[in-house]
Scaffold this motif. Structure first.
Motif, short mmCIF file in Angstrom:
data_model
loop_
_atom_site.label_atom_id
_atom_site.label_comp_id
_atom_site.label_asym_id
_atom_site.label_seq_id
_atom_site.Cartn_x
_atom_site.Cartn_y
_atom_site.Cartn_z
N LYS A 81 0.85 -1.19 0.00
CA LYS A 81 0.00 0.00 0.00
C LYS A 81 0.89 1.24 0.00
N LEU A 82 0.59 2.15 -0.92
CA LEU A 82 1.43 3.35 -1.08
C LEU A 82 0.72 4.58 -0.54
N SER A 83 1.42 5.32 0.31
CA SER A 83 0.92 6.61 0.80
C SER A 83 2.06 7.62 0.63
N TYR A 84 1.81 8.85 1.05
CA TYR A 84 2.81 9.91 0.84
C TYR A 84 2.97 10.72 2.12
N PHE A 85 4.22 11.00 2.47
CA PHE A 85 4.46 11.80 3.66
C PHE A 85 4.67 13.27 3.30
N GLU A 86 4.44 14.14 4.27
CA GLU A 86 4.50 15.57 4.01
C GLU A 86 5.90 16.02 3.61
#
Length: 234
Positions: A221-226
């Motif tokens: 699962k791919l997410s993005y950090f600030e």
């Protein structure tokens, strides 16, 4: 006779352009070596003595480089972008972030290769759409900690592909990603420019695994950090 004179002047002009471009690369290389360490820039020192930077950009203003001469063209504009970012910071120094300066990327113009051009123009008009190479995202450094690190040398036409590969691998195996089991958190760059990382039917995970030593699961699962917009200063 006129034909031969024209050929002679063309050859002289081409030679002078090559010399000017070579001089730019050599001076840019020296500048980065003197002012960049571990990806951080000595903005305070440059601000005290900006002569070398100003001379470099004055030279860059006179450069003539064609898109068809792809390696010289790409190397020139990558270096010109990174130098112009530094110039933008110096002109607003002290500052805590490039975003603290209105129009930093899309309004402030620089005189480069006969053009009045913004940083966004270099990235989004001269490089990304023309060459469709996602590796540009790992060598164009926006002046913030969240950017891939600035190297302490110039990008050169003779070594450009090797440098693009090296910086991409460094980012993908470094701070660009946070991997925990089947969860992958990536820099916002991968979200902002998703189309660059998913060209030709590939996925973002495909791109990551092309460069990552320790592969991640295709089902991750791919997410993005600030993004960290604090200045990348020494």
């Amino acid at each position: 006779m006129k034909k031969y004179i024209l050929i002679l002047f063309t050859l002289i002009g081409t030679n002078l352009q090559a010399q000017s471009l070579d001089t730019f690369f050599k001076e840019a290389d020296a500048f980065f070596k003197n002012n960049v360490k571990n990806g951080k820039v000595a903005y305070a020192d440059i601000h005290k003595n900006p002569d070398a930077l100003n001379a470099l950009l004055a030279n860059a203003e006179k450069i003539s480089v064609k898109e068809s001469d792809a390696k010289n063209y790409q190397a020139f504009w990558i270096n010109a972008y990174n130098l112009s970012v530094i110039k933008g910071i110096i002109d607003n120094y002290p500052t805590n972030s490039p975003l603290d300066n209105k129009g930093f990327f899309d309004k402030t113009t620089y005189s480069l290769a006969g053009k009045q051009i913004t940083l966004n123009d270099i990235e989004h008009k001269l490089l990304r759409p023309k060459f469709k190479d996602p590796r540009f995202h790992f060598v164009l450094v926006c002046g913030a900690v969240g950017c891939p690190p600035l190297i302490s040398k110039a990008y050169l036409p003779s070594t450009l592909d090797t440098q693009l590969e090296a910086q991409t691998k460094k980012a993908i195996n470094g701070s660009f990603l946070k991997v925990k089991k089947n969860k992958v958190s990536a820099s916002k760059i991968m979200e902002w420019y998703k189309e660059d990382f998913t060209m030709n039917g590939t996925t973002e995970i495909d791109f990551i695994n092309k460069y990552r030593t320790e592969k991640v699961s295709d089902k991750a699962k791919l997410s993005y950090f600030e993004y960290n917009w604090n200045l990348n200063k020494q």
